[in-house]
Design an enzyme around this catalytic site. Sequence first.
Site, PDB file in Angstrom:
ATOM      1  N   ARG J  87     -26.689  35.381 -39.383  1.00  0.00           N
ATOM      2  CA  ARG J  87     -25.872  34.380 -38.670  1.00  0.00           C
ATOM      3  C   ARG J  87     -26.565  33.020 -38.649  1.00  0.00           C
ATOM      4  O   ARG J  87     -25.913  31.974 -38.749  1.00  0.00           O
ATOM      5  CB  ARG J  87     -25.578  34.836 -37.243  1.00  0.00           C
ATOM      6  CG  ARG J  87     -24.741  36.114 -37.103  1.00  0.00           C
ATOM      7  CD  ARG J  87     -23.445  36.094 -37.841  1.00  0.00           C
ATOM      8  NE  ARG J  87     -22.721  37.356 -37.703  1.00  0.00           N
ATOM      9  CZ  ARG J  87     -22.866  38.432 -38.502  1.00  0.00           C
ATOM     10  NH1 ARG J  87     -23.706  38.411 -39.517  1.00  0.00           N
ATOM     11  NH2 ARG J  87     -22.148  39.514 -38.294  1.00  0.00           N
ATOM     12  N   GLU J  90     -26.083  31.562 -41.995  1.00  0.00           N
ATOM     13  CA  GLU J  90     -24.696  31.085 -42.109  1.00  0.00           C
ATOM     14  C   GLU J  90     -24.524  29.730 -41.414  1.00  0.00           C
ATOM     15  O   GLU J  90     -23.827  28.843 -41.915  1.00  0.00           O
ATOM     16  CB  GLU J  90     -23.768  32.131 -41.487  1.00  0.00           C
ATOM     17  CG  GLU J  90     -22.291  31.824 -41.672  1.00  0.00           C
ATOM     18  CD  GLU J  90     -21.412  32.928 -41.062  1.00  0.00           C
ATOM     19  OE1 GLU J  90     -21.336  34.019 -41.651  1.00  0.00           O
ATOM     20  OE2 GLU J  90     -20.824  32.697 -39.997  1.00  0.00           O
ATOM     21  N   SER J 113     -38.970  17.581 -39.236  1.00  0.00           N
ATOM     22  CA  SER J 113     -40.096  18.380 -39.721  1.00  0.00           C
ATOM     23  C   SER J 113     -39.961  19.828 -39.284  1.00  0.00           C
ATOM     24  O   SER J 113     -39.549  20.117 -38.157  1.00  0.00           O
ATOM     25  CB  SER J 113     -41.403  17.818 -39.163  1.00  0.00           C
ATOM     26  OG  SER J 113     -42.496  18.595 -39.620  1.00  0.00           O
TER      27      SER J 113
END
Lengths: 146, 146, 146, 146, 146, 146, 146, 146, 146, 146
Positions: J87, J90, J113
Amino acid sequence: MKREDVIEAIILAKKAKGLSWEGIAAEVGMNPVWTTSACLGMNSMGEAAADKLCSVLGLPAEAKTVLMEYPTKTWDRAVPQDPLIYRLYEIVGVYGETLKEVIQEQFGDGIMSAIDFSLDVGKEENPKGDRVVITMNGKFLPYKAW
Amino acid sequence: MKREDVIEAIILAKKAKGLSWEGIAAEVGMNPVWTTSACLGMNSMGEAAADKLCSVLGLPAEAKTVLMEYPTKTWDRAVPQDPLIYRLYEIVGVYGETLKEVIQEQFGDGIMSAIDFSLDVGKEENPKGDRVVITMNGKFLPYKAW
Amino acid sequence: MKREDVIEAIILAKKAKGLSWEGIAAEVGMNPVWTTSACLGMNSMGEAAADKLCSVLGLPAEAKTVLMEYPTKTWDRAVPQDPLIYRLYEIVGVYGETLKEVIQEQFGDGIMSAIDFSLDVGKEENPKGDRVVITMNGKFLPYKAW
Amino acid sequence: MKREDVIEAIILAKKAKGLSWEGIAAEVGMNPVWTTSACLGMNSMGEAAADKLCSVLGLPAEAKTVLMEYPTKTWDRAVPQDPLIYRLYEIVGVYGETLKEVIQEQFGDGIMSAIDFSLDVGKEENPKGDRVVITMNGKFLPYKAW
Amino acid sequence: MKREDVIEAIILAKKAKGLSWEGIAAEVGMNPVWTTSACLGMNSMGEAAADKLCSVLGLPAEAKTVLMEYPTKTWDRAVPQDPLIYRLYEIVGVYGETLKEVIQEQFGDGIMSAIDFSLDVGKEENPKGDRVVITMNGKFLPYKAW
Amino acid sequence: MKREDVIEAIILAKKAKGLSWEGIAAEVGMNPVWTTSACLGMNSMGEAAADKLCSVLGLPAEAKTVLMEYPTKTWDRAVPQDPLIYRLYEIVGVYGETLKEVIQEQFGDGIMSAIDFSLDVGKEENPKGDRVVITMNGKFLPYKAW
Amino acid sequence: MKREDVIEAIILAKKAKGLSWEGIAAEVGMNPVWTTSACLGMNSMGEAAADKLCSVLGLPAEAKTVLMEYPTKTWDRAVPQDPLIYRLYEIVGVYGETLKEVIQEQFGDGIMSAIDFSLDVGKEENPKGDRVVITMNGKFLPYKAW
Amino acid sequence: MKREDVIEAIILAKKAKGLSWEGIAAEVGMNPVWTTSACLGMNSMGEAAADKLCSVLGLPAEAKTVLMEYPTKTWDRAVPQDPLIYRLYEIVGVYGETLKEVIQEQFGDGIMSAIDFSLDVGKEENPKGDRVVITMNGKFLPYKAW
Amino acid sequence: MKREDVIEAIILAKKAKGLSWEGIAAEVGMNPVWTTSACLGMNSMGEAAADKLCSVLGLPAEAKTVLMEYPTKTWDRAVPQDPLIYRLYEIVGVYGETLKEVIQEQFGDGIMSAIDFSLDVGKEENPKGDRVVITMNGKFLPYKAW
Amino acid sequence: MKREDVIEAIILAKKAKGLSWEGIAAEVGMNPVWTTSACLGMNSMGEAAADKLCSVLGLPAEAKTVLMEYPTKTWDRAVPQDPLIYRLYEIVGVYGETLKEVIQEQFGDGIMSAIDFSLDVGKEENPKGDRVVITMNGKFLPYKAW
């Protein structure tokens, strides 16, 4: 104009005017490597540099805005194929762990930045064949604990 | 002894004796990057260097032969993941085409050798944060027409 | 004209004039393999060769500049599929380690250059079926220690 | 004994006896490239060659059967990484289409066999640096229509 | 006309004339599988077959030359997806090693040629559901030792 | 015993007893291709076949249960490398679309089953070199609309 | 008209007429999942359904032929990315082995056909949030021994 | 005990006691699919279920803790190969877009959860061959705007 | 208008009117991250938001429908390359297992939803260099047992 | 002790002592996410933290040195599979470009960063289901021109 159109216009103008990257960079007042990368769409230019580049190459006004935009930096192949670029990839493969050992021994746990970074190309004349000298200079960034 | 055994023995001896790659290289009389790469199995050592390394680290005699063998140079991942090594890969991706343009403009059609090649790491002190300086030096090889 | 346009023009002109790669190469005064590779965009031509090729094939003047440019050498598929080309890939897979052993035994630690390199194709007549003879000739490059 | 055990035994015996691939091949009475490939598990040996190899290297009797088995020929990486082997892959990438054009112009529609095939390595002495000469010799196989 | 144009013209003409591959093949005087593969750009036609095909389908004269050219044989996906084609791939995966064992037991060390090769499709009527019969017929090529 | 242990035991027993796949299959009373695939772990055996195989090869009782288990059918490489197996993959690549056209023209929209399926290997003697004949026979499965 | 043109025409007509897949399916007299899949080019339609679809959506006559053609079924990404489709892929990954165990325990060694197969989507109302119910129904195909 | 050890112990105990997944699930008081997935390491068990499973199969006490741990859910191959599992993957490929259209038409923009989700396998008897019925039931999750 | 056309129109209008994503979001009355994602085609807009966006940017009426459609969410590269996006990928790689441990320790076995989810970007001023603060907020979804 | 041994020892000791990551972090005096990542081998510990961790968990002295070493940070799969980690991947795929737009609009051309970076997990109680809150905090690094 899209990014690709500006890149193509730069390459055509450079060829038509018989300019070199080194010559263009001198006019723009920046390093040849950085200037070339910005012309090829891999860095954004500040306004002064973009202005200068447009006048040197006779680019349309619209190109200036595009040159100042923040590019999406991508490349075609995860493993490059052109022999010149592949050799650089091979160096990363062969010497990557070594560089990690040597850099971290000298600097502590961290990395060399690829953002606060500059890159230069020089020529070392040599009777057995001239040598290419590539110098990378990046800020050391220590890992933060929290 | 296999290559992996020698590498492991080197790393253990280095830790046990509290040595640095730089210190080992000084004893061996070679550059720290090259020495480290040979210790990690990415370059073959000449007899003198292998002898010296064995005595500095107290490696068994059998290690010397292995250090002199011609290694198969491979790496685990086509796209590296450790942040320090990935940044080098990213530099090749972002600046690969640029380097091709700049080098070939200066030298003609050809490449920088990754074989007749040396690599060095330095530190540039800087109040805003020290900087890593990586210098690559490779013979220019012009393409041959036939 | 872009590189692809020149390649397409060459192929059309060759077909229209009923020429062979061998015949074109003879006119250009270079080896057929090299000449073909330059026509397919995998090598840059010197001015004399480019001039000659343009006149033999009746290419527009603009093509000459493109033929002299330094090409980016890439190929479509990491593992080739056309049976003729796949067989060459298979040979590298099956005999790669063997060649490393045999070459490095004869020459020391190093590689055969693919840059300072030539390639030739010959036919060996044989009553059981003619044989293709491919000869690769590349400079041996010893690894440098530093 | 499995295939891997026989390969390892060969390499150890070769090292222990201070033999070269060339020397072993001379004893076996076959070409050094073929002999090396069979020793590395990429070709099956006939009984006479297997016998001879076992006696030259002092291998156990069981090794002979394994050397005569028909090997499964595979390699680790779809794109090789060791610089010597990668250069061969690069040659296939850069010159693959060219070879297709040149071979099929000379021989008609078909391929060079990688099975009815031999491979040889030679050295061409040269004051500017010796040259590796690789010769591939494969039967031309015309496509069959039916 | 390019290869793709000829393929498209064939498919359109076939549909317009209400022909089947089998019918076309009968006119051309060749096997339906081979004829279809040549129409889809996977085999070159001899002059007689190309002539015949052009007249059966009413293709322009230019198509004939293209049909006689030696095609580059490639496919889109390393692992096919269309269920009919995937099942063939699955058969190679599931039975590949088995076929190697069975063929090499019968024929010795070597392969079935995919070049000196023919392929046929038949129907076996069966009350429980008709069956597809695919027959591959390829010359056995023994590995050569040298 | 795990699946791999049973496969290894079969191969060792076959070698020790000097049996062939064909001979084993004759004893088991099944086709050599199917028998070999079941021995290599790509099909489950019914009880009678498993019993027979165990007694022919002198396998331990435990092997019988394993031979009757439903195997997970997988293979190592998405694109096979051994030349014999690769040629089969190449045939799927080169002729996949053709087979789709020809089969669906004859049978309608659907596929050849790889489950309700059999496979046979034969030899066609030929003075120019014997030929391998592979026959696939699979139930045609029409797509269902709903 | 090519397949893509017909798909696009269907989507435009559906939007213009304010129809739903469910409504179209009701008119065509088939299941909504099957109808949608045929409209998106993943199944061929019989003549009656194609006729009906063309009249419901006002498609040109040419579309009917295309709808009746046997499509090549492919998808863009080996691992899907859209979250709705990825979740289905994840279910196959997480529960694939489990389904193999449970199905083969109930049915014997074999598979669920994806060809003699239907698929349905339903809604289960639930105060905590409605639930999607996907039902797959495929013929069990036992492996054949031979 | 590690996860793999517990899985292996379950499979051995199941075989030794002649149990089925269905029987084990009945004892544990959960659905067979869920129970099997938990036994294969793809779901964590609550304490009661883990207790019950340990006593049914006679697993050591240590196994209980492992069964209750939250597993990392991964699978070996991005594209599955075993035919039973591949068919499920193929269904996702062929019907993925269709399911997206049909589900989102019925439910709005969102997905079917693979977490708040259940899965069931049933058998539909059929004289032409029994049918496997797989039912997925997942909560619809609407995309949130913010 | 297709999705791509609407995205391009938004970007052009934004540039022409000198608007920022933040300004557009304020007009639309939604969070800048969500608004940007909807403008880039990664979320569907409700009617009110779509109306507002069209009037702020002067988009054609047709754009509104497209903005309300449920997009297919895909991205170009499995491993992103632009440095800003790659760093996010690297964080998932380096801290993925850690997040799994920490979240599941606090919440039990389950996941953070990426659907019932919001995302915010803030700036933390800092004399050593401002800091980017990304906040993800997703509903915890416990795995369901059944 | 190797890195893997130390990680395993930590996990066993944590389980044996019934500690949580949160509790361990409190003892060590660092953030739970960072502490967990260091325990899992993704960050190096300073001496004080390593000392503390060893005494809290009763680790052997040798573990301390390993905890202080600079780890090579890699992960198994380019695209993660465990649902919790996927997830996150995604989210990077769906919102990557959006984050680039929003961050660069606020901060200029540069990146967040992943080295000078911290990460935190919190719980937001909610009657409809608690929510996971992940906060990333990284220094903005502007691209350098040179």
